[in-house]
Scaffold this active site. Structure first.
Site, PDB file in Angstrom:
ATOM      1  N   LYS A  53      37.739  38.320  44.540  1.00 52.41           N
ATOM      2  CA  LYS A  53      37.604  38.120  43.086  1.00 52.41           C
ATOM      3  C   LYS A  53      37.145  36.688  42.786  1.00 52.41           C
ATOM      4  CE  LYS A  53      40.961  41.720  42.091  1.00 52.41           C
ATOM      5  NZ  LYS A  53      42.362  42.135  41.931  1.00 52.41           N
ATOM      6  N   GLN A  97      48.055  39.947  40.456  1.00 56.59           N
ATOM      7  CA  GLN A  97      47.722  40.880  41.531  1.00 56.59           C
ATOM      8  C   GLN A  97      48.925  41.777  41.847  1.00 56.59           C
ATOM      9  OE1 GLN A  97      44.673  41.247  42.834  1.00 56.59           O
ATOM     10  NE2 GLN A  97      45.320  42.802  44.278  1.00 56.59           N
ATOM     11  N   ASP A 120      42.601  43.280  33.342  1.00 53.33           N
ATOM     12  CA  ASP A 120      42.844  44.487  34.147  1.00 53.33           C
ATOM     13  C   ASP A 120      42.889  45.743  33.278  1.00 53.33           C
ATOM     14  OD1 ASP A 120      43.129  44.333  36.938  1.00 53.33           O
ATOM     15  OD2 ASP A 120      45.090  43.346  36.776  1.00 53.33           O
TER      16      ASP A 120
END
Ligand code: GUN
Length: 282
Positions: A53, A97, A120
């Protein structure tokens, strides 16, 4: 091989080239999108995803930072970290995460993130907005899948999609996004009786099971579009999907490979969401 391969890698590259231009235009106006990723603990797969990422962000000119916290971090401490990021004007996107260590309730953390920074698309507010078809941050893997399907220029309206898997991250939201595109959707999962009777009816088959090669040609309709969301690491270290690519590729009209399929698209949609966060939701 009969099927046309939908290359997530190539599509991701094309989208990222456009994003790079957009980010440089924003930079001229003094706005550089910034993504902060929070990583708790030492899970090797998570570390590798986070690295990917960060690298992808840098490639398109998005600034990013990774906050690494020890696995003993408490839920309260993590809530504090997220709250600080919520208030930091320089931070446009926040990504914690997953998975988190067992002693931290993931849902508590997801719901702490300001929905306007939730790149997200996991916050219940954003899931709700997606459900009713409002402009919002879409969860990255489903968003990537829809983008891949649209890239084929095949009419989606009226098609029948069968989804195997019902996670909050992939199965459920991808069904919703397809429904928003006027697709008829069937959700299958681990308790489905006679799975093959459903999959054989699918114009679009989306496989998000998490086990290598569970779908063979006998479970697929002639000329189906097959999207493989699986990322399974084999003993020799190589990656493979949930679909038997060689076998199914002889029968399907379109198929996505693993690697270089859905994976690169997921990260690309995260970049897109981060740019959207920097510009501000409508
Ligand atoms: N872990 C595996 N996939 C994801 C994802 O898309 N977002 C976050 N935050 N964690 C993940």
């Amino acid at each position: 091989m009969y099927a046309e391969i939908i290359s997530g890698k190539d599509l991701a590259q094309k989208l990222r080239t456009n994003m790079k231009l957009e980010v440089s235009e924003l930079a001229k106006k003094g706005l550089t999108p910034h993504l902060t990723v929070v990583l708790v603990g030492e899970d090797p797969a998570s570390k590798s995803y986070v690295k990917g990422k960060k690298k992808a962000s840098a490639e398109v000119g998005i600034s990013s930072e990774v906050i690494e916290l020890p696995k003993e971090t408490t839920e309260d401490e993590l809530v504090q970290v997220v709250n600080t990021l919520n208030e930091d004007q320089k931070v446009h996107g926040i990504l914690v995460q997953l998975p988190l260590p067992d002693h931290i309730d993931e849902q508590v953390i997801i719901e702490t993130i300001n929905p306007r920074k939730d790149v997200d698309g996991f916050h219940p507010v954003n899931i709700g907005r997606m459900m009713i078809g409002e402009d919002t941050f879409l969860p990255c893997t489903p968003y990537g899948i829809i983008t891949m399907l649209k890239s084929t220029n095949i009419e989606l309206e009226g098609k029948h999609a069968v989804i195997i898997g019902r996670s909050n991250i992939v199965g459920k939201p991808v069904g919703q996004l397809l429904l928003n595109e006027h697709v008829t959707v069937t959700h299958c999962h681990s308790r489905t009786v006679n799975l093959k009777s459903y999959t054989k009816m699918a114009d679009i088959l989306i496989v998000a099971v998490g086990k290598p090669h569970v779908i063979h040609a006998d479970a697929v309709k002639e000329d189906a579009i097959v999207i493989d969301v699986g990322v399974n690491r084999l003993e020799d270290g190589s990656l493979t999907g949930d679909v038997d690519f060689e076998d199914v590729g002889k029968k399907a009209a379109y198929i996505t490979p693993v690697p270089k399929g859905v994976g690169p698209m997921t990260i690309t949609m995260l970049l897109k969401n981060t740019i959207k966060a920097a510009k501000g939701l409508e």
